[in-house]
Design a protein around this motif. Structure first.
Motif: not given
Length: 450
Positions: A318-326, A340-345
């Motif tokens: 989940v490499p998103s630049h922004s996520e309100s949740f995921g 494995v996810a981006a450390d965002v949102g």
């Protein structure tokens, strides 16, 4: 006056229908959220009417999703050919359709309005004011947050959306934040009153998304039994950054040429948003990087089949630049697949300590994170065990129970005159569009999250 008991909720989802297949167009996690919450409310004897824009002449005006849940298709503009960016010009038509339906209903028919995304919030503001009921709003995504975390080739959200969001934040009786981080963003970036912002994490269908036999799952979706499988699930657009996974796959093959016959990178989703401008860009990137044989592009699938894809994967990225949740992260974890996810949102909340968070979107860094897990089956097994337990904290029944409590709180506050007068706002000025200063934030009362 609002009753203690909430009997009927008008739920607004202007730009995307709960009947659409998540993963393409504008359909995604919000669609899942609306459907699951509506179903759970109906099982608590709360009737739900979901208002959405009609996108086909073949759609019936009213569709029963299940007993207690109606989907009302409102005509607003041409049925087809309108993108989400075109919809602000159709809000008046949509609001008129909602008001027309409400006019034929008995007095007091709706006890509360719950709007989703800022476009729906604009209509919800009017409907709640007209029906004299509370407005509860869930942002799902916010322009100011997205603009702070844009991909290099993505376009910023327009000022008109910011204006609309500011108005909705001020008009709502209650604002639902998915995480503590989103609550802070609403307060810091939109000057939301702290007492109005309540944290209610989304949920996951724990019956549908559950651990299962990996070999059987791979057979059902056509994957080799011994492959190293990396999975991306979501809309294909710069915000979701699927190109990071494709780039990381190329890096992994450069480090491990022997993996060429074993590595499978599945991209499950369809072009959306700004990704529609170059719908073949991801395929072209795979070709340029020499990983076309390893990358499989899969169209969005029904949710039971999606669960099989999660079970079939070694890792979900989940490499998103922004996520309100995921939601993707929690669904994968519920199936026992490490993330494995981006450390965002909201992703740190969604993933918890049951997955791996990656700082930034540099391809070598992502390749490092994926490589370390692919080479360590014991660690993957430990994370898989943790993942199932972590996901169990996010059932939709728990989400809906807390939402219903918020509904009742909003109704009581309105009746007691504590919620202000939604709909009677000061004009939005250029100054009011600026996020509040640190001095202003320091003066805000700190609220305990309910």
């Amino acid at each position: 006056m609002a009753p203690e008991r909430i009997n009927r909720v008008a739920m607004l989802s202007v730009h995307t229908s709960p009947l659409e297949q998540p993963g393409t167009g504008d359909a995604g996690g919000m669609n899942v959220y609306v459907v699951e919450v509506a179903r759970q409310l109906a099982r608590r004897d709360v009737e739900v009417e979901i208002f959405t824009r009609a996108t086909s002449v073949d759609q019936a005006p009213v569709h029963e999703l299940e007993p207690g849940v109606l989907v009302r298709h409102v005509t607003a503009g041409p049925f087809e050919g309108l993108r989400k960016d075109d919809l602000p010009g159709q809000l008046c038509a949509f609001a008129a359709g909602v008001m027309r339906i409400g006019a034929f209903a008995p007095e007091g028919h709706y006890d509360l309005v719950h709007s989703h995304y800022w476009l729906s919030g604009q209509v919800g503001w009017l409907a709640a004011d007209r029906w004299q009921v509370p407005l509860v709003h869930t942002m799902h995504t916010m322009a100011r947050v997205k603009n702070q975390h844009l991909a290099n080739d993505d376009s910023p959200e327009p000022p008109g959306r910011e204006i609309g969001e500011v108005q909705v934040v001020e008009a709502a009786d209650r604002l639902i934040a998915n995480t503590l981080g989103e609550r802070r963003e609403l307060i810091e970036l939109y000057a939301a009153e702290p007492d109005k912002v309540v944290v209610v994490p989304p949920g996951v269908d724990l019956e549908l998304f559950s651990p299962g036999d990996r070999a059987a799952a791979r057979a059902s979706v056509g994957l080799p039994p011994d492959a190293k499988v990396l999975l991306f699930v979501g809309r294909i657009q710069p915000l979701k950054a699927p190109e990071v996974l494709v780039g990381a796959a190329a890096e992994l093959l450069a480090r491990h040429p022997s993996w060429a016959g074993d590595l499978v990178v599945a991209i499950l989703g369809g072009p959306s948003g700004s990704g529609l401008e170059h719908p073949e860009s991801l395929q072209q990137l795979a070709q340029q990087l020499g990983v076309t044989p390893q990358v499989r592009f899969v169209k969005p699938v029904p949710r039971p089949e999606l669960a099989q894809w999660y079970r079939a994967a070694d890792l979900v990225a989940v490499p998103s630049h922004s996520e309100s949740f995921g939601l993707v992260a929690v669904e994968a974890q519920a199936c026992g697949t490490p993330v494995v996810a981006a450390d965002v949102g909201g992703l740190p909340t969604a993933v918890g300590d049951a997955g791996v968070l990656v700082d930034g979107h540099a391809v070598p860094t992502w390749a490092d994170a994926l490589e370390s897990l692919l080479l360590d089956p014991d660690r993957r097994a430990a994370l898989s065990h943790k993942a199932v337990g972590h996901a169990a904290l996010f059932g939709w029944d728990r989400t809906t129970e807390r939402l219903y409590e918020v509904y009742v709180e909003a109704s009581r506050a309105r009746r007691a005159g504590l919620a202000g007068q939604p709909g009677r706002l000061e004009p939005v000025t250029p100054q009011s569009l600026e996020p509040p200063t640190s001095e202003a934030l320091d003066g805000m009362a700190s609220a305990v999250v309910p």
